[in-house]
Design a protein around this motif. Structure first.
Motif, PDB file in Angstrom:
ATOM      1  N   UNK A 169     -29.499 -14.836 -40.222  1.00 14.24           N
ATOM      2  CA  UNK A 169     -28.395 -14.022 -39.501  1.00 14.24           C
ATOM      3  C   UNK A 169     -27.914 -13.035 -40.460  1.00 14.24           C
ATOM      4  N   UNK A 170     -27.951 -13.506 -41.613  1.00 16.65           N
ATOM      5  CA  UNK A 170     -26.980 -12.653 -42.535  1.00 16.65           C
ATOM      6  C   UNK A 170     -27.771 -11.707 -43.489  1.00 16.65           C
ATOM      7  N   UNK A 171     -29.325 -11.933 -43.458  1.00 13.94           N
ATOM      8  CA  UNK A 171     -30.018 -11.092 -44.329  1.00 13.94           C
ATOM      9  C   UNK A 171     -29.941  -9.560 -44.293  1.00 13.94           C
ATOM     10  N   UNK A 172     -29.611  -8.993 -43.045  1.00 15.07           N
ATOM     11  CA  UNK A 172     -29.527  -7.676 -42.718  1.00 15.07           C
ATOM     12  C   UNK A 172     -28.053  -7.223 -42.751  1.00 15.07           C
ATOM     13  N   UNK A 173     -27.222  -7.973 -43.387  1.00 11.40           N
ATOM     14  CA  UNK A 173     -25.978  -7.719 -43.912  1.00 11.40           C
ATOM     15  C   UNK A 173     -25.105  -7.266 -42.417  1.00 11.40           C
ATOM     16  N   UNK A 174     -24.884  -8.153 -41.367  1.00 11.92           N
ATOM     17  CA  UNK A 174     -24.142  -7.895 -40.128  1.00 11.92           C
ATOM     18  C   UNK A 174     -22.722  -7.801 -40.436  1.00 11.92           C
ATOM     19  N   UNK A 175     -21.891  -7.387 -39.277  1.00  8.88           N
ATOM     20  CA  UNK A 175     -20.477  -7.237 -39.644  1.00  8.88           C
ATOM     21  C   UNK A 175     -19.942  -8.690 -38.841  1.00  8.88           C
ATOM     22  N   UNK A 176     -20.466  -8.730 -37.640  1.00  4.70           N
ATOM     23  CA  UNK A 176     -19.868  -9.711 -36.723  1.00  4.70           C
ATOM     24  C   UNK A 176     -21.197 -11.021 -36.393  1.00  4.70           C
ATOM     25  N   UNK A 177     -20.744 -12.134 -36.667  1.00  5.59           N
ATOM     26  CA  UNK A 177     -21.756 -13.151 -36.287  1.00  5.59           C
ATOM     27  C   UNK A 177     -21.265 -14.085 -35.082  1.00  5.59           C
ATOM     28  N   UNK A 178     -21.976 -14.027 -34.118  1.00  6.39           N
ATOM     29  CA  UNK A 178     -21.927 -15.062 -32.930  1.00  6.39           C
ATOM     30  C   UNK A 178     -22.275 -16.629 -33.190  1.00  6.39           C
ATOM     31  N   UNK A 179     -21.310 -17.578 -33.458  1.00  6.77           N
ATOM     32  CA  UNK A 179     -21.963 -18.777 -33.767  1.00  6.77           C
ATOM     33  C   UNK A 179     -21.794 -19.642 -32.505  1.00  6.77           C
ATOM     34  N   UNK A 180     -23.252 -19.788 -31.888  1.00 10.73           N
ATOM     35  CA  UNK A 180     -22.955 -20.643 -30.693  1.00 10.73           C
ATOM     36  C   UNK A 180     -23.304 -21.896 -30.943  1.00 10.73           C
ATOM     37  N   UNK A 181     -22.303 -22.922 -30.849  1.00 12.73           N
ATOM     38  CA  UNK A 181     -22.344 -24.346 -31.085  1.00 12.73           C
ATOM     39  C   UNK A 181     -23.340 -24.515 -32.445  1.00 12.73           C
TER      40      UNK A 181
END
Ligand code: ATP
Ligand code: ATP
Ligand code: SF4
Ligand code: SF4
Ligand code: MG
Ligand code: MG
Lengths: 342, 353
Positions: A169-181
């Motif tokens: 999820x992080x490798x493309x350097x996002x700003x927002x991460x939705x962590x579902x459970x």
């Protein structure tokens, strides 16, 4: 869009229709998110948490309502109006980590390929070397041993797989991460490792989290603000500490009273809820919670309360929010101990 | 067997023959349960909790081979070693489902979608209580009422898919309780449920336990649930029990480094937020070709090199009812064990030159 916000959700609805039956999975949800914040989303199974998260990462398109997003370059985008190219940009900058670390990783791909996948999809012109290098750096950041990278996901424990999911999820350097459970399926000791990792990465990379979970202790630990959902609606939204200390919505109160506390000397006085969770295809009239609410009055049976600001500036969807004095967890200032009730 | 005990598990091993080799999944588990008490069995995923339960019930897979002793105080058979019974024979069947009942995590799997809930509960009643059709239906409906299922006349004739998760779990409890078992094995019975429903089910189990004077072996990895439910707790790690004590003692005064880590890594609502969670680094090793060493050695922050990696500590009583298996524990009994083992290791070293 307010300058301070990175994300604004306004009157979001999501309906699913199959065989002539319409389920209102998300109904009229609104909230704002500032960059670097963690927003916890809690509520009973089926209340619409995952659907809300999927609408935000654009895995679903909303049936109604607006989502505004401020991109890295500072541009304000409206989800529903954005064209294909802009949409791609949004998808890149808002990523999701899934609940099940087992089924969300392709068993036929090596760990390195799994982490590289989003780069391949989003940067078709990036050289293989650069992709490898980025993926390896990210793997290291989330604490995966580089010798693991050529292995397949089945050779990893739950905690390690969740790390792989986070790296992807992080490798493309996002700003927002939705962590579902994102930590629900993990053991207690591994859960703590992954939560610490998420917090460290947040500080380092200035990430914004939407943290969906049914574990209220985890949510309290990680969140700045918490939204409580019931039957598709956001019934309360507040800074975490305030919400746990002084809930404003009767459903939040009941939810908090049911949390099992890892200390046998604490006896919680649970507030039992009457009846069962109503069918989302056929929700009750008035306040969706009225059949189970201990504070229900006539008005609740007919009038549906909106999420509004209470006299003391809290957001709650209850006709009686200002008059009820509800019970939460009280904080003990001196020690790290907790006491239940008032 | 000691007076007042309903179950005594002695040196239980479960070996699993895999194509890659022998998995020593349960490696010498010892515990006892008193009549009417609730014992919590906690530990990380894969440490052998479910296999231990299955061994008690005699429902292991063919490739999982249990050994040791499981003594049970049976009404019908007197004191009996469950492992000595033929797993397909009449005797174990007269105990399983009648004297010892079980509830599993997934209620959906426990019921067949083809038959009504009432039918399936009634099957247990007819098998163990009475063949009389009318009476057995009455008893089945009575138990359904007891577990808080409203409108039983209608519910009796409904199929599993017409029940919500919480209601289905109640029905499963009804099925487990229909023949007044003396012992209930509950393997993660509420893990799939929401907190509010979970709380209801746990309270229900406690109430019924009083009514039936039933012992409960409660398996979970949720320490909050254990605190709410259990009189005593046994903590498992890598196929062994590493600590056991009264529940209040485990939380107030955990002694084993793993137990401490486990309790420390649970975030308590209300504790200061800047704090990082305490976490035990590393992961549980696979129980295959294990060295002769403490199972927690790789992850332990107080390990003693040259000792903990050379020998395995045994469960030792440090206070009445409180046992731990660790060399690095200041209590007298543990120190004595440590000295003995150190002397032995020295001797061996000399012998091996
Ligand atoms: N793709 C879909 N098609 C039809 N109905 C759906 C779909 N996804 C979700 N729903 C329904 O929408 C409602 C909300 O579901 P959602 O998965 O968002 O809940 P949740 O809060 O994430 O629950 P849980 O805690 O169990 O994950 C439920 O009634 C669900 O059955
Ligand atoms: N039928 C089987 N075949 C092969 N391996 C098995 C089988 N049953 C259990 N195991 C293995 O034995 C070990 C112990 O399993 P067990 O199911 O007892 O764990 P547990 O403590 O109940 O874990 P969880 O908390 O995940 O339920 C695990 O490593 C598991 O993979
Ligand atoms: S609006 Fe009425 S029924 Fe709904 S939560 Fe408030 S008091 Fe209860
Ligand atoms: S025996 Fe040694 S390695 Fe094992 S828990 Fe105790 S100190 Fe740690
Ligand atoms: Mg969900
Ligand atoms: Mg298990």
């Amino acid at each position: 869009m307010d300058k301070e916000n990175i994300l604004e959700v306004k009157g979001l609805h999501k309906r699913f229709t199959s065989k002539g039956v319409t389920v209102k999975a998300v109904t009229d949800v609104s909230f704002n998110v500032k960059p670097g914040e963690t927003i916890g989303i809690v509520g009973e199974s089926g209340c619409g948490k995952t659907t809300l998260g999927r609408c935000i990462v654009r895995a679903y398109s909303a049936s109604e309502g607006e989502v505004f997003y401020r991109t890295k370059s500072g541009e304000e985008l409206d989800f529903l109006k954005a064209d294909k190219k802009k949409m791609k940009e949004i998808r890149k900058e808002i990523q999701m980590i899934f609940q099940d670390p087992y089924s969300s990783l392709d068993p036929r791909m090596t760990v390195l390929d799994i982490i590289k996948e989003p780069l391949r999809a989003n940067y078709p012109n990036m050289s293989k070397d650069e992709m490898d290098q980025k993926a390896k750096a990210m793997a290291e950041k989330v604490g995966l041993n580089p010798t693991y990278l050529m292995r397949y996901p089945h050779a990893f424990s739950g905690g390690q797989r969740q790390r792989i999911g986070i790296a992807r999820a992080l490798v493309i350097e996002p700003q927002i991460i939705v962590c579902d459970e994102a930590v629900s399926a993990l053991d207690v000791s591994i859960q703590a490792q992954v939560i610490n990792l998420l917090r460290d990465l947040q500080k380092e990379l200035k990430l914004t989290y939407l943290f969906i979970s049914h574990d209220l202790s985890v949510v309290e630990h990680i969140s700045d603000k918490v939204g409580v959902m019931y039957l598709g609606q956001m019934v309360e939204f507040a800074p975490a500490e305030e919400l746990f200390e002084k809930p404003r919505h009767p459903y939040t109160e009941a939810l908090l009273s049911a949390v099992p506390v890892a200390d046998p000397t604490i006896q919680m006085n649970r507030i039992p809820l009457k009846g069962e969770i109503p069918n989302p295809a056929n929700p009750p009239s008035g306040c969706y919670f009225h059949e189970r609410c201990h504070y229900c009055i006539d008005k609740c049976r007919t009038d549906s309360p909106k999420l509004t600001t209470t006299q003391d500036g809290r957001s709650c969807a209850c006709h009686r929010a200002d008059e009820l004095g509800l019970r939460g967890f009280t904080y003990d200032e001196n020690a790290k101990t907790q006491k239940a009730g008032k | 067997m000691s007076e007042g005990n309903i179950l005594e598990v002695k040196d239980l091993h479960v070996d699993i023959h895999m194509t890659e080799g022998l998995l020593t999944a349960v490696r010498g588990v010892n515990f006892e349960m008193k009549k009417g008490e609730t014992l919590g069995l906690v530990g990380e995923s894969g440490c052998g909790k479910s296999l231990t339960c299955k061994a008690i019930l005699g429902i292991n897979d063919r490739k999982c081979v249990p050994s040791g002793q499981i003594l049970f105080d049976s009404e019908g058979l007197g004191k009996v070693d469950l492992l000595s019974l033929d797993p397909k024979g009449q005797n174990i069947r007269s105990i399983r489902g009648k004297e010892i009942s079980m509830i599993f995590q997934e209620p959906m799997v426990a019921f067949s979608p083809m038959y009504t809930i009432g039918n399936q509960i009634n099957e247990a009643t007819r098998l163990h209580i009475t063949k009389d059709k009318k009476k057995s239906k009455e008893i089945s409906m009575e138990v359904m009422r007891k577990v808080g299922i409203a409108n039983v006349e209608k519910r009796y004739n409904q199929y599993p898919h017409e029940f919500s998760g919480g209601m289905l779990q109640r029905a499963l409890i009804a099925m487990a309780l229909v023949c007044n078992p003396k012992m209930l094995i509950a393997d993660e019975p509420t893990t799939a449920l929401d907190v509010t429903i979970q709380a209801q089910i746990l309270e229900l189990m406690k109430e019924l336990q009083k009514d039936f004077n039933m012992a409960i072996l409660f398996i979970t990895h949720d320490l909050g649930v254990v605190a709410k439910m259990c009189d005593r707790v046994a903590v498992m790690y890598l196929g062994k029990i590493v600590e056991s004590a009264e529940a209040s003692e485990i939380y107030a005064n955990p002694q084993h480094p793993y137990t401490r880590g486990l309790i420390g890594s649970v975030h308590k609502i209300g504790s200061r937020k800047e704090d990082r969670l305490f976490s035990i680094e590393g992961t549980v090793p696979l129980a295959m070709n294990l060295p002769k060493a403490c199972g927690f050695y790789d992850r332990c922050d107080v390990r003693i090199e040259g000792l903990c990696d050379k020998a395995e500590p045994e469960l030792t009583e440090i206070a009445p009812g409180h046992k731990i298996a660790c060399f690095n524990c200041p209590h007298e009994a543990c120190r004595a064990q440590r000295e003995k083992v150190e002397a032995m290791l020295k001797k061996e070293a000399v012998k091996n030159g």
